[in-house]
Each structure stands twice: as structure tokens, then as C-alpha cells.
Design a protein around this motif. Sequence first.
Motif, PDB file in Angstrom:
ATOM      1  N   MET A   1      94.418  51.894  33.773  1.00  6.71           N
ATOM      2  CA  MET A   1      93.414  51.740  32.721  1.00  6.71           C
ATOM      3  C   MET A   1      93.061  50.269  32.470  1.00  6.71           C
ATOM      4  O   MET A   1      91.907  49.914  32.300  1.00  6.71           O
ATOM      5  N   LEU A   2      94.088  49.402  32.461  1.00  5.29           N
ATOM      6  CA  LEU A   2      93.851  47.987  32.188  1.00  5.29           C
ATOM      7  C   LEU A   2      93.350  47.234  33.406  1.00  5.29           C
ATOM      8  O   LEU A   2      92.773  46.154  33.268  1.00  5.29           O
ATOM      9  N   GLY A   3      93.590  47.775  34.577  1.00  2.28           N
ATOM     10  CA  GLY A   3      93.112  47.146  35.801  1.00  2.28           C
ATOM     11  C   GLY A   3      93.922  45.956  36.259  1.00  2.28           C
ATOM     12  O   GLY A   3      93.484  45.216  37.158  1.00  2.28           O
ATOM     13  N   ILE A   4      95.108  45.723  35.662  1.00  2.00           N
ATOM     14  CA  ILE A   4      95.928  44.586  36.054  1.00  2.00           C
ATOM     15  C   ILE A   4      96.549  44.840  37.419  1.00  2.00           C
ATOM     16  O   ILE A   4      97.079  45.920  37.681  1.00  2.00           O
ATOM     17  N   GLN A   5      96.502  43.846  38.292  1.00  2.00           N
ATOM     18  CA  GLN A   5      97.088  43.970  39.619  1.00  2.00           C
ATOM     19  C   GLN A   5      97.871  42.703  39.956  1.00  2.00           C
ATOM     20  O   GLN A   5      97.540  41.621  39.489  1.00  2.00           O
ATOM     21  N   HIS A   6      98.946  42.876  40.755  1.00  2.00           N
ATOM     22  CA  HIS A   6      99.792  41.757  41.188  1.00  2.00           C
ATOM     23  C   HIS A   6     100.315  40.965  39.987  1.00  2.00           C
ATOM     24  O   HIS A   6     100.264  39.729  39.956  1.00  2.00           O
ATOM     25  N   TYR A   7     100.847  41.691  39.013  1.00  2.00           N
ATOM     26  CA  TYR A   7     101.309  41.033  37.789  1.00  2.00           C
ATOM     27  C   TYR A   7     102.481  40.095  38.053  1.00  2.00           C
ATOM     28  O   TYR A   7     102.586  39.038  37.427  1.00  2.00           O
ATOM     29  N   ASP A   8     103.360  40.463  38.996  1.00  2.00           N
ATOM     30  CA  ASP A   8     104.493  39.597  39.312  1.00  2.00           C
ATOM     31  C   ASP A   8     104.016  38.264  39.895  1.00  2.00           C
ATOM     32  O   ASP A   8     104.528  37.196  39.555  1.00  2.00           O
ATOM     33  N   THR A   9     103.013  38.344  40.774  1.00  2.00           N
ATOM     34  CA  THR A   9     102.439  37.120  41.325  1.00  2.00           C
ATOM     35  C   THR A   9     101.789  36.280  40.237  1.00  2.00           C
ATOM     36  O   THR A   9     101.878  35.043  40.235  1.00  2.00           O
ATOM     37  N   PHE A  10     101.141  36.953  39.310  1.00  2.00           N
ATOM     38  CA  PHE A  10     100.500  36.263  38.188  1.00  2.00           C
ATOM     39  C   PHE A  10     101.520  35.491  37.365  1.00  2.00           C
ATOM     40  O   PHE A  10     101.290  34.320  37.015  1.00  2.00           O
ATOM     41  N   LEU A  11     102.659  36.115  37.065  1.00  2.00           N
ATOM     42  CA  LEU A  11     103.674  35.445  36.264  1.00  2.00           C
ATOM     43  C   LEU A  11     104.240  34.220  36.994  1.00  2.00           C
ATOM     44  O   LEU A  11     104.484  33.179  36.379  1.00  2.00           O
ATOM     45  N   LEU A  12     104.458  34.353  38.294  1.00  2.00           N
ATOM     46  CA  LEU A  12     104.946  33.211  39.073  1.00  2.00           C
ATOM     47  C   LEU A  12     103.934  32.066  39.051  1.00  2.00           C
ATOM     48  O   LEU A  12     104.305  30.891  38.930  1.00  2.00           O
ATOM     49  N   ALA A  13     102.654  32.416  39.155  1.00  2.00           N
ATOM     50  CA  ALA A  13     101.607  31.397  39.087  1.00  2.00           C
ATOM     51  C   ALA A  13     101.586  30.729  37.713  1.00  2.00           C
ATOM     52  O   ALA A  13     101.408  29.512  37.599  1.00  2.00           O
TER      53      ALA A  13
END
Length: 209
Positions: A1-13
Motif C-alpha cells: 500500500m505504501l509502495g516502499i521498496q528496498h527499505y534496508d538499503t534506504f536505511l544504510l544510505a
Amino acid sequence: MLGIQHYDTFLLACIALNLTPGLDTFYILARSGREGHVVGLGAALGINAGCVVHTLAAVLGLSAILMTSATAFTALKYLGAAYLVWIGLRMLLGRQAMHAPATTRGHGFAAAFRQGLLTNVLNPKVALFYLAFLPQFVTLQAPRAQLGLLVLGLSFIGTGLCWSLVLALLGSRIHRLLQRRPRIGVWMDRVCGGVLLGFGLKLALQRPQ
């Protein structure tokens, strides 16, 4: 629903970006070093409050104006640059007796919070960063993509706030040193003012991408 993808990569970034020294890092260390960790905390909270403003602007689509309007970008750019130059010149040209206490006159928690907030909010590069960075990790066609952008923005702020608090605590050690050797504080003001002045001039020369 939120469309979030690659959240783990996002946090590392997010962690990598927050660890990269920049204006925010320098400002927190400067305020905490000169006036103690409580004032450093005010600077950290002010900067992250500015990040909340940019996150909401990106979610609501207001930051897109800076992408498409050269006039809006130029107005905010010069306003932010003038503010940084003003702070820098005050620190660079201010005359402080060597025997004076390390606490900066007229400053404090509220002033550090306000300056941190304005320094962040008035920087169009931060707005453009949010607009360019957050959508890379959200499918904009998702039913609640705006909420997804908000979650990502708050996640970035959360990692940044943690690092900011660490910086405020480290800066307090510098503060104790300045209490013993006030002359170091005089030179620190000069260096801090010069760096802030440089950031302001660099911002004034920034062009929209």
C-alpha cells in the motif's frame, strides 16, 4: 500500500549520509563545544525540526516548485545564504576577551534551536535533496505513496537525530576544555565563523540542478 521498496538499503544510505560531515555536523559541534551539551541538543533538535519541514514539503509536493521555478529557488537560496553569512561574520569579527567565559553572549538553547532550524529550512539544497532522494525508494503509483514518502522522511530524520545527539555529547567535552583554556574558544569562533561564511558563499553560488 505504501509502495516502499528496498527499505534496508534506504536505511544504510541514511546512515552513510548522516555520518558524512557537513554544515549540520559542524554547527552542532560548534554550539555544543562553545556552550555545552544542552545548547548542542538545542542545535540538534532545531536542525532535525528543519528536516521535518522539508519532509512535509516533499510529501505535499511543495518542493517541486524549487525544481521548476528559478525565481523561487533564487529567492530561498539568497535568503539562506545571507543568513549563514550573517552568522559567520558575527563569529568571525566578534571581539571576545581572552579571559571571558566560554559561553557565547546572547545565545543559549532557544537561539541554537532557532538558528539550527532556520539554517536547515532556508537551504534549498536540502529541499531538493529530499525531493530527489526519497522517491527512489517508493513506487509513486502506489495507493498511499505520499504516506510512504512520509515514513521514509521520518526514518531519515530518526537516524539523523541519533547521530546529532552523539555529536552534541561529544561537543560538550570540547566545552570543558574551553572552560579551562578560554583562548582556544576565541580561535574556535574565528574558525567556525570562517567555515559558516564559506558555506553561505557556496550556497549563494549554487545553481538548480
